[in-house]
Design an enzyme around this catalytic site. Structure first.
Site, mmCIF file in Angstrom:
data_model
loop_
_atom_site.group_PDB
_atom_site.id
_atom_site.type_symbol
_atom_site.label_atom_id
_atom_site.label_comp_id
_atom_site.label_asym_id
_atom_site.label_seq_id
_atom_site.Cartn_x
_atom_site.Cartn_y
_atom_site.Cartn_z
ATOM 1 N N GLY A 163 0.778 -1.226 0.000
ATOM 2 C CA GLY A 163 0.000 0.000 0.000
ATOM 3 C C GLY A 163 0.813 1.282 0.000
ATOM 4 N N ILE A 202 11.743 2.261 -12.378
ATOM 5 C CA ILE A 202 11.443 2.376 -13.808
ATOM 6 C C ILE A 202 10.866 3.762 -14.073
ATOM 7 C CG2 ILE A 202 10.226 1.364 -15.764
ATOM 8 C CD1 ILE A 202 12.195 -0.556 -14.462
ATOM 9 N N HIS A 207 1.453 1.872 -13.723
ATOM 10 C CA HIS A 207 1.145 0.811 -12.771
ATOM 11 C C HIS A 207 -0.139 0.143 -13.265
ATOM 12 C CE1 HIS A 207 0.759 -0.367 -8.235
ATOM 13 N NE2 HIS A 207 0.378 -1.331 -9.034
ATOM 14 N N GLU A 274 0.207 -7.366 -9.801
ATOM 15 C CA GLU A 274 0.544 -5.985 -10.131
ATOM 16 C C GLU A 274 1.840 -5.921 -10.929
ATOM 17 O OE1 GLU A 274 0.065 -3.088 -7.165
ATOM 18 O OE2 GLU A 274 -1.799 -3.941 -6.412
ATOM 19 N N ASN A 289 -1.329 -9.349 -4.769
ATOM 20 C CA ASN A 289 -2.190 -9.055 -3.633
ATOM 21 C C ASN A 289 -3.169 -10.202 -3.464
ATOM 22 O OD1 ASN A 289 -1.323 -6.387 -2.738
ATOM 23 N ND2 ASN A 289 -1.956 -5.740 -4.771
ATOM 24 N N ARG A 291 -5.973 -10.987 -2.081
ATOM 25 C CA ARG A 291 -7.253 -10.550 -1.508
ATOM 26 C C ARG A 291 -8.069 -9.845 -2.577
ATOM 27 N NH1 ARG A 291 -6.103 -5.188 -1.447
ATOM 28 N NH2 ARG A 291 -3.997 -4.534 -0.879
ATOM 29 N N ARG A 338 -11.445 7.382 -5.764
ATOM 30 C CA ARG A 338 -11.514 7.186 -4.318
ATOM 31 C C ARG A 338 -11.737 8.544 -3.642
ATOM 32 N NH1 ARG A 338 -6.856 2.757 -2.651
ATOM 33 N NH2 ARG A 338 -6.944 1.483 -4.551
#
Length: 451
Positions: A163, A202, A207, A274, A289, A291, A338
């Site tokens: 995170g 990089i 992402h 990811e 991840n 989850r 978000r």
């Protein structure tokens, strides 16, 4: 399954409750003193206090949560994301208590939670990884030597971190030396593990992550990708699918690499692989991840599938609802924003009582909210108020609708990033689709210069 305890809070607890209600499954919520009265506590069939506001005294009390689940006759525990969701010991304890943990096997959680081990497993599986150390670096001297080997700039990362916590970009040896002890201390404080490793940074990267799903019969599929490059403090704030400006050939290779990553570890349930993608469209494994992700509604919007329903099915021992890759298609475009109770300029939390919270209702908007007017955002947790998912037939339409939505959305009592999204969503930097992970910082710097 007839009853599920949700070992989480806020919007993700409400999200899980919604699917359970659709499936006719009863739900148990647990809540801290600080969360008493929030929407999720009222939406569950049963709700029980679990302790004071700080997470170590409430939501991280795994033994107490398991005991409550047993006492109330729960068949399973859903951990949501964060908190205990990637805690292998908790997953084992749930199973040993005779209940189902709705997530991957504890051994997989453990293996993928150790980023150094995850890198090793992916290299053995033939998945490209970011150049860096194959082992942890114990001393500053080892770190300096490793960084010289891969070349500056580098990212120094906590092996057990996630995170955005426990990672620092270092431009040179001086920066590495200055930050080394601090990263190790934070790693121990947050994750109980002070191991760190070095990766090549990089430049001009994106992402991009791939949603995967596996079942206990050995089936593993992908549900396409999400671009998560709009970030602040190495943490995502906007995610979208499909990823703009990403050649189809490179995308196909990435999707297949994600499936191979899942098969390499015998993955079951929902997971996300990811990747960091360079300007040449070459991609490298970052982490897995183990989850459900915060941004899973983006994938639900473009595929039409309910991922929590899939999680429950797989945890019940069933095959994937769709086990053939050809049976999984995506259409349209979806963007998730978000909404945080935070200063939109400095990105600092803005706790307080929400005196107004008004979102326009449209058929192309999905809102997963953890708060309502009159609720209080406390300093104990991540200050995310809600997730707004806006969809369209095309990316252009989704962006146009986003600008319209944020011009009408209102919040008061706490500062939020609504004003930031109203301006940024329609900016050339975002609408072009050619953005990288530094897009938000660059856009803000440009705006500042214009003023």
């Amino acid at each position: 399954m007839e009853k599920i305890l949700i070992a989480n809070r806020g919007e993700i607890a409400s999200r899980i409750i919604r699917t359970c209600r659709k499936l006719g499954i009863r739900t148990i919520a647990v809540y801290s003193e600080a969360d008493a009265g929030l929407p999720f506590t009222k939406e569950a069939d049963e709700a029980f206090p679990i302790g004071p506001g700080p997470v170590p005294q409430s939501y991280l009390k795994g033994a107490d949560i398991i005991e409550l689940a047993k006492k109330e006759g729960a068949d399973a525990i859903h951990p949501g994301y964060g908190l205990l969701s990637e805690n292998a010991a908790f997953a084992r304890d749930v199973k040993e208590a005779g209940m189902v943990f709705i997530g991957p096997d504890a051994d997989v959680i453990e293996k993928m939670g150790d980023k150094i081990e995850a890198r090793r497993v992916m290299m053995e599986a033939g998945v490209p990884v970011v150049p860096g150390t194959e082992e942890g670096v114990a001393t500053l001297e080892d770190a300096v030597s490793a960084a010289e080997g891969v070349g500056y700039p580098v990212m120094m990362k906590a092996s057990a971190g996630g995170g955005g916590i426990g990672m620092v970009r270092c431009e040179n040896e001086q920066a590495l030396s200055r930050n080394f002890d601090g990263v190790k201390k934070r790693a121990m404080s947050y994750f109980g593990d002070d191991r760190v490793f070095i990766e090549k940074f990089i430049d001009d990267a994106r992402h991009i992550e791939v949603q995967i799903f596996g079942d206990t019969q050995g089936n593993v599929v992908h549900l396409f990708e999400r671009n998560c490059s709009v970030q602040r403090r190495n943490q995502k704030v906007i995610e979208e699918s499909p990823s703009p400006g990403f050649p189809e050939e490179a995308k196909v290779r990435m999707l297949q690499a994600a499936v191979e990553a899942g098969k390499a570890v015998g993955y079951t349930n929902a997971g996300t692989v990811e990747f960091i993608v360079g300007p040449d469209h070459e991609f490298y494994f970052l982490e897995m991840n183990t989850r459900l992700q915060v941004e899973h509604p983006v994938t639900e919007a473009v595929t039409g599938f309910d991922l929590v329903e899939w999680q429950i099915a797989v945890a019940s021992g069933k095959e994937l609802p769709v086990k053939e890759q050809d049976g999984i298609t995506a259409s349209g475009h979806s963007i998730e924003y978000r909404i945080y109770a935070e200063d939109p300029e400095k990105f600092l939390p803005s706790p307080g009582r929400i005196t107004e919270l008004s979102f326009p209702e449209r058929e192309w908007v999905r809102i997963d909210s953890g708060y309502a007017e009159g609720d209080t955002v406390t300093p104990f947790y991540d200050p995310m108020i809600a997730k707004v998912v806006i969809s369209g037939n095309t990316r252009k339409e989704a962006i146009s609708r986003s600008v319209q939505f944020f011009s009408e959305a209102r919040a008061a009592g706490v500062r939020t990033n609504l004003p930031l999204f109203e301006t940024f969503a329609g900016s050339e930097e975002f609408s072009s689709g050619n953005y990288t992970t530094d897009v938000l910082a660059g856009w803000k710097a440009k705006k500042k210069e214009e003023v």
